[in-house]
Structures are given as structure tokens and as C-alpha cells.
Design a protein around this motif. Structure first.
Motif, PDB file in Angstrom:
ATOM      1  N   ILE A 110     -15.076-122.482 -62.560  1.00 46.15           N
ATOM      2  CA  ILE A 110     -14.444-121.787 -63.686  1.00 46.15           C
ATOM      3  C   ILE A 110     -13.507-120.739 -63.104  1.00 46.15           C
ATOM      4  O   ILE A 110     -13.782-120.171 -62.028  1.00 46.15           O
ATOM      5  N   MET A 237     -12.710-110.070 -81.049  1.00 44.97           N
ATOM      6  CA  MET A 237     -12.993-110.559 -79.697  1.00 44.97           C
ATOM      7  C   MET A 237     -11.692-110.857 -78.958  1.00 44.97           C
ATOM      8  O   MET A 237     -11.533-110.482 -77.781  1.00 44.97           O
ATOM      9  N   LEU A 240      -9.902-107.833 -77.772  1.00 45.06           N
ATOM     10  CA  LEU A 240     -10.557-107.193 -76.629  1.00 45.06           C
ATOM     11  C   LEU A 240     -10.354-107.979 -75.336  1.00 45.06           C
ATOM     12  O   LEU A 240      -9.993-107.406 -74.306  1.00 45.06           O
ATOM     13  N   LEU A 245      -9.401-106.035 -71.741  1.00 46.47           N
ATOM     14  CA  LEU A 245     -10.103-106.672 -70.613  1.00 46.47           C
ATOM     15  C   LEU A 245      -9.150-107.041 -69.484  1.00 46.47           C
ATOM     16  O   LEU A 245      -9.536-107.038 -68.310  1.00 46.47           O
ATOM     17  N   PHE A 279     -19.912-128.750 -63.290  1.00 53.50           N
ATOM     18  CA  PHE A 279     -21.294-128.963 -63.710  1.00 53.50           C
ATOM     19  C   PHE A 279     -21.704-130.428 -63.579  1.00 53.50           C
ATOM     20  O   PHE A 279     -22.881-130.733 -63.435  1.00 53.50           O
TER      21      PHE A 279
ATOM     22  N   ALA B 111     -17.726-116.028 -64.255  1.00 49.13           N
ATOM     23  CA  ALA B 111     -18.708-117.040 -63.867  1.00 49.13           C
ATOM     24  C   ALA B 111     -19.299-117.626 -65.136  1.00 49.13           C
ATOM     25  O   ALA B 111     -19.181-117.046 -66.221  1.00 49.13           O
ATOM     26  N   ALA B 112     -19.902-118.783 -64.999  1.00 49.74           N
ATOM     27  CA  ALA B 112     -20.547-119.418 -66.153  1.00 49.74           C
ATOM     28  C   ALA B 112     -21.924-119.922 -65.767  1.00 49.74           C
ATOM     29  O   ALA B 112     -22.166-120.283 -64.614  1.00 49.74           O
ATOM     30  N   MET B 113     -22.815-119.927 -66.757  1.00 52.44           N
ATOM     31  CA  MET B 113     -24.162-120.453 -66.535  1.00 52.44           C
ATOM     32  C   MET B 113     -24.471-121.487 -67.606  1.00 52.44           C
ATOM     33  O   MET B 113     -24.223-121.253 -68.790  1.00 52.44           O
ATOM     34  N   VAL B 137     -18.606-108.609 -69.941  1.00 53.44           N
ATOM     35  CA  VAL B 137     -18.227-109.210 -71.212  1.00 53.44           C
ATOM     36  C   VAL B 137     -18.823-110.607 -71.228  1.00 53.44           C
ATOM     37  O   VAL B 137     -18.775-111.306 -70.210  1.00 53.44           O
ATOM     38  N   LEU B 139     -19.771-114.399 -73.435  1.00 57.59           N
ATOM     39  CA  LEU B 139     -19.717-115.342 -74.554  1.00 57.59           C
ATOM     40  C   LEU B 139     -20.826-116.363 -74.350  1.00 57.59           C
ATOM     41  O   LEU B 139     -21.095-116.772 -73.214  1.00 57.59           O
ATOM     42  N   LEU B 163     -21.889-119.035 -81.913  1.00 62.27           N
ATOM     43  CA  LEU B 163     -21.065-118.408 -80.875  1.00 62.27           C
ATOM     44  C   LEU B 163     -21.458-116.939 -80.858  1.00 62.27           C
ATOM     45  O   LEU B 163     -21.513-116.289 -81.897  1.00 62.27           O
ATOM     46  N   PHE B 165     -20.906-113.069 -78.765  1.00 61.36           N
ATOM     47  CA  PHE B 165     -19.978-112.315 -77.914  1.00 61.36           C
ATOM     48  C   PHE B 165     -20.510-110.906 -77.733  1.00 61.36           C
ATOM     49  O   PHE B 165     -21.040-110.318 -78.668  1.00 61.36           O
ATOM     50  N   TRP B 167     -19.448-107.059 -75.769  1.00 61.08           N
ATOM     51  CA  TRP B 167     -18.441-106.222 -75.103  1.00 61.08           C
ATOM     52  C   TRP B 167     -19.086-104.876 -74.804  1.00 61.08           C
ATOM     53  O   TRP B 167     -19.581-104.218 -75.732  1.00 61.08           O
ATOM     54  N   PHE B 177     -21.496-109.738 -81.543  1.00 63.52           N
ATOM     55  CA  PHE B 177     -21.676-110.570 -82.737  1.00 63.52           C
ATOM     56  C   PHE B 177     -22.248-111.910 -82.338  1.00 63.52           C
ATOM     57  O   PHE B 177     -22.193-112.309 -81.172  1.00 63.52           O
ATOM     58  N   LEU B 270     -24.139-122.794 -72.990  1.00 63.87           N
ATOM     59  CA  LEU B 270     -23.157-122.327 -72.008  1.00 63.87           C
ATOM     60  C   LEU B 270     -22.939-120.833 -72.205  1.00 63.87           C
ATOM     61  O   LEU B 270     -22.738-120.376 -73.333  1.00 63.87           O
ATOM     62  N   ILE B 272     -20.649-117.621 -70.618  1.00 62.56           N
ATOM     63  CA  ILE B 272     -19.536-117.211 -69.755  1.00 62.56           C
ATOM     64  C   ILE B 272     -19.600-115.697 -69.608  1.00 62.56           C
ATOM     65  O   ILE B 272     -19.736-114.979 -70.609  1.00 62.56           O
ATOM     66  N   ILE B 274     -17.680-112.283 -67.815  1.00 61.73           N
ATOM     67  CA  ILE B 274     -16.458-111.792 -67.182  1.00 61.73           C
ATOM     68  C   ILE B 274     -16.662-110.319 -66.826  1.00 61.73           C
ATOM     69  O   ILE B 274     -17.136-109.534 -67.651  1.00 61.73           O
TER      70      ILE B 274
END
Lengths: 364, 364
Positions: A110, A237, A240, A245, A279, B111-113, B137, B139, B163, B165, B167, B177, B270, B272, B274
Motif C-alpha cells: 500500500i 473525512m 481532513l 493530513l 495480500f 500501512a494496512a491490516m 488516522v 479507516l 465504514l 474513521f 482522526w 464515525f 480491512l 488502513i 496513516i
């Protein structure tokens, strides 16, 4: 069709570049901007097509854009790319940063790219589509000018704050969507204003915060987010993550810098790219096929995938060329001549001289 | 308040853990799951609070969850983390992967997990909030069961696909949210069904694809996405990026695997993350302050930030403890006793034995 002029894509591209260069855009900027406009025209998005020649040249004339900015690409972190647009249009910074973003996404799994200090007038879908063409999944976000009220309020805070997404599809065009987080596009309200038509009451508020059906009052007041508090949360979002960011302006800051000139928004954009192989390893094809199963379940019940109309227009354009209304074609030629007669303003108010991180403090 | 039992957060946590362990959850799973339920109860999200003890233990009883799964953390790429939940609840995999996700986001900028092969019953906000507590931050996205029709259709394809998010805000709780991409939460339709109340016609369709105001018909038919085609596009994106992209199931695959048992969804998520310092370097404080300016512009006009009600409930709970209805408290104690008397089923149908990438092909 006698009052249409049919141009091939190459002819349209050449004409658009000629106009932009006549108005002082450096050739690399003109090429990048023209490609985006022709892509819009090709896909039937006429509001983001050659019509934007009028918008882009007006931004040059008003001095809100640096027509010869030299974008600067940097790597603030191993999975991050930054392109400082130096006050020029966003297309060239995007294409300058793209190879590094692709490389990083494939190397790290990513990656994200910030376009800073750039003037935005175009849709985001050409950008996420370019990433999908590299086999990547992409998201893009950008604020613009503060025209939109948060849910529960009536005063502008957000831009129309679009979100775009692309997903690669084996052997065909990617799945792409790109939508503003408002009930309706600002251009549609503008069309109602020009036609003297009332707008639905849920599109926005007047400057006093009252509901209104008058298009001009909404343009001078505040638009509404789509989907109530959920669309409003998304808009926040996007403000931001594609503003503070990445070290760039919010929509409120951008419109303050514009100071009533009516220029295209100056600011930032965030693009996230994810490599499916990250992945999935060697199982990419297998899992992309699961995406196809989902698309089939949508289309199989008669629902339309986002982007379907655009891709149909694209096929038509590729087969038959672009039919441009003759009056608009004449307007473009006139714009070309005016450009040739025109001495560009120095780019006052653009942040052409800033270095490194976008300077969000401009005008505040 | 005589028919309420007031528990401190620690007492509630202890009780929840005891119930979950009685039903066979390994102590580390019980601790992670209890913490999430108590956070929900504390924040006034009773539908995601201790009530979920009934849901979680039912999932154990039905054999859809592996109560003693040992999550496996791996690094498929330099900026990616994967946690294979081995068919257990998602909370422990999240907490096992969190430190590595934080480390990678701070080292790489983004990075993502992926959480794979995990059973999801909880809201996503505790997870993004945990990342914001680290200054990131975040998501998060997850599909669930195919209960939702795409815009323009009437047959279920998507899950309610939330979804979330977060911050970070200097010196206070993060901006957070977390919303489903449906008009209304599934739990609200269920409440209408139980109360025998009709639902608004825009909430969903019956199994024949007709509009209906009958709650049970919507539960057996299809819910609708919020915000028309935009919400539908978002729901599709979430299916793709938290399903096939991470080697896990779509909502349609998950409900097929469930095969009518009514278990919580099994699948992927997923996340993400930042790092603001990635793009901002030593200017993080300056730009976070621009976010605060935006929040002030929202609240200054009387509009509410997402999460406001939740944070107010949190302050109340921290000050006064949790007031649990006495009848529900008795039900929990009863559940505890039943658990002690209960011999857990083997986790049939969970994918407890799969290794590495989640095996999205299960059941197809």
C-alpha cells in the motif's frame, strides 16, 4: 448532425493543447490537462470535457494558476509520495508522481500520494483509472471550495469533496466510481440558474440559512451533503485526509485564498493505492474472479454498475470520434485566437514560490 | 432506578469475561471480546454492548465460531499486516495485529491490516479509536452477510458494510464515525419486527423485490443502501476491498457459508492507518489545529459532530457506572449459569483449520 463538428480523439487533444499553450501553459502542462479534458469528452462527461478549456483558461487569466509550474516530487516516507504542484494545475503533478506511487504500492503493498499546492478543476476518475490500469486498487479524495453545509447546519464548511475508487477487472475496463459528497453536483445547480429553473428544496440553503428553491441563492448560500449525516461525515473525512493530513488547505481556507476571484480550487488531493498481490500473492486472479461474481449479481438483477454510461460513451467515441456542437467548436477556436492575442498575467495569489510541504497557512 | 443494577466498568468487564469463559472462550478471547462489549455499553451503544453476550454465546453454541482460535500474525508485504483469525472472534486478532500495524504505519507513513477468517459481531469504532489513540488516522471496512440490494435492484448482494474513521484530536477524544452503508441499521428493523411496527417504505424490499412496510419481509428480503447510487457504490467498494482484495469472503459468500444458522458473519476486515507525521513531519500540531478550526465551524453553527452523543454517554458512564436493567442483568447471570452447564460444540463450519490467506472459496 450538420451543426456538429466531428473530431478524432487525436484532433481534439491537439486542439485542446493548442488552446492551452496559446494561453501560456507550458507544453507539459498543456499535454496533461488536454488529456484529461479529452478523456472527459470521450466518456460523455461534457461538464468535465472540452468545456473545461473555458474554466482552465479563465483560471490562467485570473492569475490563480501558475501556467509554467515545475512540480517537485519527493518521498516523505517509504510508502508516501508527495508532489508539490507549485501552484500549477494538478494533472502534471499527478503524472509526475504516478510512476513512484505505482512502484511504492507494488513494493510495500500500500502507498499514498499527496498532490499539494495544485489547482483542481477536473474529475478524479481519470486518476484512479490510471492506477487500475497498473493493476492497483485506488482511492482518491480532494476538498475544493467551502460551498457545502454540514448535516444539521446551514453554513458552508465543506467542499463538494469527491471520492473516487477504481478496481481492476481482468480483461476489461476497471470498475470505477467518482462522486461528490453533495446531493447534486454544483454544475447542475449552475445549469438550473442559467435556465431560470427552480431547484428541489433539499439541494441547499440560501445565505441566511433558509431552505430555498432558487438556484442562485443556493450557489451563494450552501449546498447540502448527500445521505444526511452519513454523507456529511464522509465530507468531513475528506476535508481532513486531503487537507490537514497532507499539509494542505481545507475548503474554507481555499475559498478564503480565492478571495472572490472565482478561480478553481487550490489545494491538495490524497490518493491511496493498494496492490492486490500484496495480500493475495499468486491468488490475485482467483479473488478478482470473486469481484466479478459480485458484479454479475448486481447486473444480473438489472441494476447498473457505476461507470456503465461512461464506458458506453467511451466505446461510441472511440468508434465514431467526438461530435462537438458547431457553436461550441467555434467558441474554442475563438478562445484559441484570444489566447494568441493574450498576454498572461503573472500568477498572483498562486503559491508558486512555496517549497516542500504545501503551505496551508497562505491567506490565514 | 430501583430496577437497574449499577456496575462499574471493571465489574461489567469481569462479568462479561466470566460469561464468555463459561461458554468456552479462551481467556484471551474472552478478555478482548468483553472489552469491546463494555466499551459499547459505556458509550451508550446498547445494541453493541452487553446485549452482544447473547449473540456471541449463541455463535459459540451454533458452532460458527472457534472459541479457542489462536490468531496468526504475518507480514505479507512491508506495509501490510495480516491476521488470520482461524475462525475465532475478530477482537483478539485485531489486538494481536495492532502493535505491528502501528509500527508499520509510523515507519512507512501508511500501512494496512487485514483481519481474515474472523467472526464479526461488533462495531468498528473501538478499533479505529485504538489507532487514533496512537496518533494515527484510521479507516476500517468490513462486509458481513448479504442482506442489502444494490441501487436499482431489489435482491441482496451487499452486507450492511460499515465504514469507520478516526482522526486524532490534540488533548481530547478523537473524531470518530462508524456507519453502515444502509438506510438504517439491521437492528432497527429487528426492533420494529419485535414491536410489530411497520417500517418506512424506503428501508427495503420483500423477498419478491416489492416495496414493503413489513419489517420481517425486509429482513427476509433486502435492505436498501443509504444515499441511493452513491451509498450503493460505497457498499460495493467495501465488499471488494474488505473481501476479495484481502483474500476473504464477500457478504454473499459469508451468508452461504452460514447456511441458515443465523450466526454472526465470518470473513474479513480491512484497516488502513496513516501517520500524520508521514506527510507533516514536525508540523503535525499546526495542521491538526486546522482540523480543529473545521470542527469549530461545524459546531459553531449548532451542527453536531459524529460521535458527540457517544462521548457524552461515555463521560456519564465513567462518572456513574453502567446502569443495567435488572431483568437484563438477571438474564446475564442466567446465561452465565447456562454456560457453566454447557458443553461447547466443536466449531463446525468455522474455518478453524485454514492457514495463511483466508480461504474465500469455502462453501462455493
Amino acid at each position: 448532425m450538420s451543426d456538429s463538428v466531428v473530431l478524432s480523439l487525436a484532433e481534439a487533444d491537439s486542439l485542446a493543447r493548442e488552446v492551452l499553450e496559446a494561453w501560456g501553459l507550458a507544453p507539459d502542462h498543456a499535454a496533461a490537462v488536454a488529456a484529461t479534458m479529452v478523456a472527459g469528452e470521450r466518456d460523455g462527461c461534457t461538464s468535465h470535457g472540452l468545456y473545461r478549456l473555458l474554466v482552465a483558461t479563465a483560471s490562467v487569466e485570473k492569475g490563480v494558476v501558475n501556467p509554467a509550474a515545475v512540480p517537485e516530487v519527493s518521498e516523505p516516507a517509504p510508502a508516501l509520495v508527495r508532489v508539490d504542484g507549485k501552484g500549477g494545475f494538478a494533472q502534471l503533478p499527478f503524472s509526475k508522481g504516478l510512476p513512484l506511487l505505482v512502484e511504492k504500492a507494488k513494493a510495500k503493498g500500500i502507498a499514498a500520494m499527496a498532490l499539494n499546492n495544485s489547482v483542481h478543476f477536473a474529475a478524479l476518475w481519470p486518476e484512479v483509472e490510471a492506477l487500475a490500469a497498473e493493476g492497483l486498487v485506488a482511492l482518491a479524495f480532494t476538498p475544493n471550495h467551502a460551498w457545502v453545509a454540514p448535516a444539521g447546519g446551514t453554513k458552508p464548511v465543506f467542499g463538494t469533496n469527491p471520492l473516487a475508487f477504481a478496481w481492476p477487472r481482468p480483461g476489461r475496463e476497471p470498475f470505477v466510481f467518482d462522486f461528490a459528497t453533495t446531493v447534486i453536483a454544483r454544475g447542475d445547480i449552475e445549469l438550473h440558474r442559467r435556465a431560470g429553473k427552480p431547484v428541489p428544496e433539499d439541494w441547499g440553503y440560501d445565505a441566511q440559512g433558509n431552505p430555498t428553491t432558487d438556484a442562485k441563492s443556493v450557489l451563494d448560500g450552501a449546498m447540502r451533503t448527500f445521505g444526511g449525516h452519513k454523507g456529511s461525515a464522509l465530507a468531513a473525512m475528506i476535508e481532513l485526509i486531503a487537507g490537514p493530513l497532507i499539509g494542505d488547505m481545507t475548503s474554507a481556507q481555499s475559498i478564503a485564498v480565492d478571495a472572490g476571484r472565482g478561480g478553481s480550487p487550490l489545494g491538495g488531493e490524497l490518493i491511496i493505492a493498494i496492490d492486490p498481490a500484496g495480500f493475495l500473492g499468486d491468488r490475485v486472479d482467483e479473488y478478482l474472479a470473486h469481484g466479478e461474481t459480485m458484479f454479475a449479481a448486481i447486473e444480473g438483477q438489472g441494476a447498473r454498475l457505476p461507470g456503465t454510461r461512461r464506458l458506453a460513451a467511451r466505446r461510441e467515441s472511440l468508434a465514431k470520434g467526438l461530435a462537438i456542437p458547431a457553436a461550441f467548436h467555434a467558441e474554442i477556436l475563438d478562445l484559441l485566437q484570444k489566447g494568441k492575442d493574450h498576454v498572461p498575467n503573472p500568477p498572483q495569489g498562486s503559491r508558486a514560490g512555496s517549497n516542500g510541504a504545501g503551505d496551508g497557512s497562505g491567506g490565514h
